[in-house]
Design a protein around this motif. Sequence first.
Motif, PDB file in Angstrom:
ATOM      1  N   VAL A  35       0.861  -1.181   0.000  1.00  0.00           N
ATOM      2  CA  VAL A  35       0.000   0.000   0.000  1.00  0.00           C
ATOM      3  C   VAL A  35       0.898   1.231   0.000  1.00  0.00           C
ATOM      4  O   VAL A  35       1.801   1.353   0.831  1.00  0.00           O
ATOM      5  CB  VAL A  35      -0.932   0.041   1.226  1.00  0.00           C
ATOM      6  N   HIS A  37       0.860   5.312   0.351  1.00  0.00           N
ATOM      7  CA  HIS A  37       0.147   6.517   0.761  1.00  0.00           C
ATOM      8  C   HIS A  37       0.938   7.687   0.195  1.00  0.00           C
ATOM      9  O   HIS A  37       2.034   7.982   0.667  1.00  0.00           O
ATOM     10  CB  HIS A  37       0.087   6.620   2.292  1.00  0.00           C
ATOM     11  N   ASP A  38       0.407   8.329  -0.828  1.00  0.00           N
ATOM     12  CA  ASP A  38       1.076   9.443  -1.496  1.00  0.00           C
ATOM     13  C   ASP A  38       0.216  10.680  -1.283  1.00  0.00           C
ATOM     14  O   ASP A  38      -0.737  10.910  -2.013  1.00  0.00           O
ATOM     15  CB  ASP A  38       1.257   9.138  -2.980  1.00  0.00           C
ATOM     16  N   HIS A  39       0.536  11.437  -0.259  1.00  0.00           N
ATOM     17  CA  HIS A  39      -0.262  12.586   0.162  1.00  0.00           C
ATOM     18  C   HIS A  39      -1.699  12.130   0.400  1.00  0.00           C
ATOM     19  O   HIS A  39      -1.929  11.312   1.268  1.00  0.00           O
ATOM     20  CB  HIS A  39      -0.137  13.741  -0.828  1.00  0.00           C
ATOM     21  N   ASP A  40      -2.651  12.601  -0.384  1.00  0.00           N
ATOM     22  CA  ASP A  40      -4.056  12.235  -0.149  1.00  0.00           C
ATOM     23  C   ASP A  40      -4.526  11.075  -1.022  1.00  0.00           C
ATOM     24  O   ASP A  40      -5.710  10.769  -1.071  1.00  0.00           O
ATOM     25  CB  ASP A  40      -4.963  13.453  -0.351  1.00  0.00           C
ATOM     26  N   GLU A  41      -3.625  10.401  -1.697  1.00  0.00           N
ATOM     27  CA  GLU A  41      -3.982   9.259  -2.541  1.00  0.00           C
ATOM     28  C   GLU A  41      -3.413   7.973  -1.954  1.00  0.00           C
ATOM     29  O   GLU A  41      -2.389   7.990  -1.276  1.00  0.00           O
ATOM     30  CB  GLU A  41      -3.420   9.423  -3.955  1.00  0.00           C
ATOM     31  N   GLU A  42      -4.101   6.866  -2.229  1.00  0.00           N
ATOM     32  CA  GLU A  42      -3.603   5.549  -1.851  1.00  0.00           C
ATOM     33  C   GLU A  42      -3.598   4.660  -3.078  1.00  0.00           C
ATOM     34  O   GLU A  42      -4.521   4.705  -3.891  1.00  0.00           O
ATOM     35  CB  GLU A  42      -4.499   4.898  -0.787  1.00  0.00           C
ATOM     36  N   HIS A  44      -3.031   0.537  -4.081  1.00  0.00           N
ATOM     37  CA  HIS A  44      -3.025  -0.799  -3.494  1.00  0.00           C
ATOM     38  C   HIS A  44      -2.515  -1.818  -4.501  1.00  0.00           C
ATOM     39  O   HIS A  44      -3.036  -1.898  -5.619  1.00  0.00           O
ATOM     40  CB  HIS A  44      -4.441  -1.184  -3.038  1.00  0.00           C
ATOM     41  N   GLU A 118       4.363  -1.362   2.999  1.00  0.00           N
ATOM     42  CA  GLU A 118       3.623  -0.111   3.094  1.00  0.00           C
ATOM     43  C   GLU A 118       4.601   1.050   2.950  1.00  0.00           C
ATOM     44  O   GLU A 118       5.733   0.971   3.416  1.00  0.00           O
ATOM     45  CB  GLU A 118       2.879  -0.026   4.428  1.00  0.00           C
ATOM     46  N   TRP A 120       4.760   5.450   3.108  1.00  0.00           N
ATOM     47  CA  TRP A 120       4.199   6.770   3.348  1.00  0.00           C
ATOM     48  C   TRP A 120       5.152   7.760   2.691  1.00  0.00           C
ATOM     49  O   TRP A 120       6.298   7.882   3.085  1.00  0.00           O
ATOM     50  CB  TRP A 120       4.088   7.055   4.841  1.00  0.00           C
ATOM     51  N   THR A 122       6.002  11.688   1.131  1.00  0.00           N
ATOM     52  CA  THR A 122       5.705  13.121   1.077  1.00  0.00           C
ATOM     53  C   THR A 122       6.781  13.818   0.256  1.00  0.00           C
ATOM     54  O   THR A 122       7.937  13.393   0.257  1.00  0.00           O
ATOM     55  CB  THR A 122       5.646  13.772   2.477  1.00  0.00           C
TER      56      THR A 122
END
Length: 140
Positions: A35, A37-42, A44, A118, A120, A122
């Motif tokens: 998964v 998490h790229d700012h406000d996008e995910e 999968h 996973e 994360w 930014t």
Amino acid sequence: MATTRTNKELFRRVFDALNDRDFDAFADTHADDVVLHDHDEEFHGVEAVTEHEQALYEAFPDMKYTPKVILAEDDRVAARWTATGTHEGELEGIPPTGTEVEFPASGVLRVEDGKITEVWLTYDQLGMLQQLGVVESPGE
């Protein structure tokens, strides 16, 4: 459990694969059900994550990641890097500008069984958009 050194090397392999445009090697570093998490996008799954990265290289064919710091503890790896590239393809509806950009980025990975499970991520989106001339800098 993998060692801190092994996990840091995994992040280095990600940078190497991307800088070499070797998306198969990039995908091999990720679990099938990763998964992002790229700012406000995910995103999968390894295919979606790889396609997301490939789209960036379509917009910036000469994109290069230069790692500055990689830290690891237990199953987490954190890194800070600089991204540079020339905007030669469409980026999320923004036509090519031919502009060279440079912006800082950072990420944290979770590693399980030698694969990234996973992420994360930014990066300075605003700074990049300002460099591309699509968002004004304050005071302009």
